[in-house]
Design a protein around this motif. Structure first.
Motif, PDB file in Angstrom:
ATOM      1  N   LEU A 120      44.737  29.886  28.374  1.00 28.20           N
ATOM      2  CA  LEU A 120      43.933  30.697  28.915  1.00 28.20           C
ATOM      3  C   LEU A 120      43.162  29.012  30.209  1.00 28.20           C
ATOM      4  CD1 LEU A 120      42.880  33.348  27.210  1.00 28.20           C
ATOM      5  CD2 LEU A 120      44.222  33.714  29.326  1.00 28.20           C
ATOM      6  N   ILE A 121      42.449  27.967  29.088  1.00 28.31           N
ATOM      7  CA  ILE A 121      41.788  27.458  29.592  1.00 28.31           C
ATOM      8  C   ILE A 121      43.098  26.547  30.712  1.00 28.31           C
ATOM      9  CG2 ILE A 121      40.566  24.837  29.341  1.00 28.31           C
ATOM     10  CD1 ILE A 121      39.205  27.103  27.371  1.00 28.31           C
ATOM     11  N   LYS A 122      43.900  25.978  29.734  1.00 23.28           N
ATOM     12  CA  LYS A 122      44.995  24.930  29.979  1.00 23.28           C
ATOM     13  C   LYS A 122      45.578  25.070  31.534  1.00 23.28           C
ATOM     14  CE  LYS A 122      46.576  20.338  29.544  1.00 23.28           C
ATOM     15  NZ  LYS A 122      45.398  19.205  30.271  1.00 23.28           N
ATOM     16  N   ASP A 123      46.569  26.771  31.222  1.00 25.43           N
ATOM     17  CA  ASP A 123      47.126  26.750  32.397  1.00 25.43           C
ATOM     18  C   ASP A 123      47.371  28.413  32.627  1.00 25.43           C
ATOM     19  OD1 ASP A 123      49.692  27.109  34.017  1.00 25.43           O
ATOM     20  OD2 ASP A 123      51.048  27.215  31.875  1.00 25.43           O
ATOM     21  N   ARG A 124      46.175  28.540  33.467  1.00 25.72           N
ATOM     22  CA  ARG A 124      45.360  29.783  33.836  1.00 25.72           C
ATOM     23  C   ARG A 124      46.630  29.859  35.554  1.00 25.72           C
ATOM     24  NH1 ARG A 124      39.605  30.128  34.453  1.00 25.72           N
ATOM     25  NH2 ARG A 124      38.583  28.137  32.708  1.00 25.72           N
ATOM     26  N   GLY A 125      47.035  29.144  36.158  1.00 24.75           N
ATOM     27  CA  GLY A 125      48.283  29.953  36.478  1.00 24.75           C
ATOM     28  C   GLY A 125      49.019  31.201  36.305  1.00 24.75           C
ATOM     29  N   PHE A 126      49.782  30.312  34.550  1.00 21.06           N
ATOM     30  CA  PHE A 126      50.933  31.122  34.015  1.00 21.06           C
ATOM     31  C   PHE A 126      49.870  31.775  33.032  1.00 21.06           C
ATOM     32  CE2 PHE A 126      54.353  31.577  31.424  1.00 21.06           C
ATOM     33  CZ  PHE A 126      55.432  31.487  32.154  1.00 21.06           C
TER      34      PHE A 126
ATOM     35  N   VAL B  80      52.050  35.443  31.898  1.00 20.48           N
ATOM     36  CA  VAL B  80      51.834  35.559  30.087  1.00 20.48           C
ATOM     37  C   VAL B  80      50.282  36.443  30.080  1.00 20.48           C
ATOM     38  CG1 VAL B  80      51.508  34.662  28.070  1.00 20.48           C
ATOM     39  CG2 VAL B  80      53.661  34.013  29.196  1.00 20.48           C
ATOM     40  N   THR B  81      50.669  37.369  29.589  1.00 21.57           N
ATOM     41  CA  THR B  81      49.222  37.846  29.876  1.00 21.57           C
ATOM     42  C   THR B  81      49.124  38.038  28.589  1.00 21.57           C
ATOM     43  OG1 THR B  81      49.541  39.826  31.760  1.00 21.57           O
ATOM     44  CG2 THR B  81      48.159  40.338  30.342  1.00 21.57           C
ATOM     45  N   ILE B  82      47.721  37.101  29.143  1.00 19.84           N
ATOM     46  CA  ILE B  82      47.463  37.338  26.437  1.00 19.84           C
ATOM     47  C   ILE B  82      46.779  38.528  26.430  1.00 19.84           C
ATOM     48  CG2 ILE B  82      45.574  35.697  25.220  1.00 19.84           C
ATOM     49  CD1 ILE B  82      46.980  33.385  26.832  1.00 19.84           C
ATOM     50  N   HIS B  83      46.470  39.368  25.512  1.00 16.09           N
ATOM     51  CA  HIS B  83      46.316  40.100  24.990  1.00 16.09           C
ATOM     52  C   HIS B  83      45.168  40.396  23.409  1.00 16.09           C
ATOM     53  CE1 HIS B  83      48.145  43.308  27.439  1.00 16.09           C
ATOM     54  NE2 HIS B  83      49.087  42.110  27.713  1.00 16.09           N
ATOM     55  N   ALA B  84      43.646  40.910  23.392  1.00 15.15           N
ATOM     56  CA  ALA B  84      43.553  40.942  21.964  1.00 15.15           C
ATOM     57  C   ALA B  84      44.428  41.834  21.384  1.00 15.15           C
ATOM     58  CB  ALA B  84      41.887  41.239  21.866  1.00 15.15           C
ATOM     59  N   ALA B  85      44.901  41.595  20.282  1.00  6.58           N
ATOM     60  CA  ALA B  85      46.370  42.232  19.279  1.00  6.58           C
ATOM     61  C   ALA B  85      46.272  43.729  19.726  1.00  6.58           C
ATOM     62  CB  ALA B  85      46.306  42.087  17.651  1.00  6.58           C
ATOM     63  N   ASP B  86      45.383  44.263  19.731  1.00 10.64           N
ATOM     64  CA  ASP B  86      44.772  45.434  19.344  1.00 10.64           C
ATOM     65  C   ASP B  86      44.747  46.408  20.321  1.00 10.64           C
ATOM     66  OD1 ASP B  86      42.143  44.722  19.560  1.00 10.64           O
ATOM     67  OD2 ASP B  86      41.327  45.856  18.387  1.00 10.64           O
ATOM     68  N   CYS B  87      44.836  45.636  21.456  1.00  9.43           N
ATOM     69  CA  CYS B  87      44.924  45.758  22.982  1.00  9.43           C
ATOM     70  C   CYS B  87      45.461  47.282  22.812  1.00  9.43           C
ATOM     71  CB  CYS B  87      45.088  45.033  24.297  1.00  9.43           C
ATOM     72  SG  CYS B  87      44.605  45.534  25.816  1.00  9.43           S
TER      73      CYS B  87
ATOM     74  N   PRO C  39      44.221  36.394  31.270  1.00 10.11           N
ATOM     75  CA  PRO C  39      43.958  37.899  30.242  1.00 10.11           C
ATOM     76  C   PRO C  39      44.148  38.833  31.192  1.00 10.11           C
ATOM     77  CG  PRO C  39      41.984  37.113  31.266  1.00 10.11           C
ATOM     78  CD  PRO C  39      43.475  36.024  32.106  1.00 10.11           C
ATOM     79  N   CYS C  40      44.785  39.541  30.110  1.00 10.69           N
ATOM     80  CA  CYS C  40      43.822  41.256  30.376  1.00 10.69           C
ATOM     81  C   CYS C  40      43.083  41.888  30.391  1.00 10.69           C
ATOM     82  CB  CYS C  40      44.808  41.776  28.646  1.00 10.69           C
ATOM     83  SG  CYS C  40      44.669  43.909  29.158  1.00 10.69           S
ATOM     84  N   GLN C  41      43.290  42.500  31.606  1.00 14.17           N
ATOM     85  CA  GLN C  41      41.660  42.643  32.623  1.00 14.17           C
ATOM     86  C   GLN C  41      41.181  44.116  31.594  1.00 14.17           C
ATOM     87  OE1 GLN C  41      40.314  41.390  35.213  1.00 14.17           O
ATOM     88  NE2 GLN C  41      41.914  39.676  34.043  1.00 14.17           N
ATOM     89  N   HIS C  42      41.822  44.757  30.418  1.00 15.11           N
ATOM     90  CA  HIS C  42      41.674  45.855  29.662  1.00 15.11           C
ATOM     91  C   HIS C  42      40.670  45.603  28.429  1.00 15.11           C
ATOM     92  CE1 HIS C  42      41.471  49.656  28.039  1.00 15.11           C
ATOM     93  NE2 HIS C  42      41.859  49.721  26.883  1.00 15.11           N
ATOM     94  N   CYS C  43      41.301  44.420  27.981  1.00 14.75           N
ATOM     95  CA  CYS C  43      40.201  43.922  26.906  1.00 14.75           C
ATOM     96  C   CYS C  43      39.900  42.579  26.969  1.00 14.75           C
ATOM     97  CB  CYS C  43      41.685  43.651  25.200  1.00 14.75           C
ATOM     98  SG  CYS C  43      42.856  42.395  25.431  1.00 14.75           S
ATOM     99  N   ARG C  44      39.900  41.839  28.084  1.00 15.34           N
ATOM    100  CA  ARG C  44      39.861  40.555  28.358  1.00 15.34           C
ATOM    101  C   ARG C  44      39.272  39.879  26.895  1.00 15.34           C
ATOM    102  NH1 ARG C  44      37.242  40.850  33.427  1.00 15.34           N
ATOM    103  NH2 ARG C  44      36.571  38.541  32.927  1.00 15.34           N
ATOM    104  N   PRO C  45      40.263  39.263  26.295  1.00  9.21           N
ATOM    105  CA  PRO C  45      40.155  37.860  25.476  1.00  9.21           C
ATOM    106  C   PRO C  45      39.044  37.112  25.899  1.00  9.21           C
ATOM    107  CG  PRO C  45      42.771  37.934  26.904  1.00  9.21           C
ATOM    108  CD  PRO C  45      41.560  39.979  26.455  1.00  9.21           C
TER     109      PRO C  45
END
Length: 78
Positions: A54-60, A28-35, A63-69
């Motif tokens: 992002l802290i607990k399950d870094r393997g799954f 799962v990629t986590i994005h800022a909502a406006d990415c 962060p998006c490498q564009h918006c860097r949440p």
């Protein structure tokens, strides 16, 4: 998808976007909502849940490498 993204944008939140490779989600990629890089259906998250994922399950979750949440959430320095 547009309604969920619009809701997240107006609240300044975050979204998760599942990555799939012929079947189940592989991450799962986590994005800022406006990415602008969001390309699949998303689920909204508040800052606390995004930070926890992002802290607990870094393997799954990553962060998006564009918006860097991770940076805006204070997880990494730089």
């Amino acid at each position: 998808m547009e309604a969920v993204e619009q809701q997240a944008r107006t609240t300044g939140g975050y979204v998760t976007e599942q990555e799939r490779k012929a079947g189940p989600a592989v991450g799962v990629t986590i994005h800022a909502a406006d990415c602008p890089k969001i390309s699949r259906p998303v689920t909204t998250l508040d800052a606390t849940k995004a930070q926890y994922a992002l802290i607990k399950d870094r393997g799954f979750h990553h962060p998006c490498q564009h918006c860097r949440p991770d940076k805006t959430l204070g997880i990494v320095k730089g």
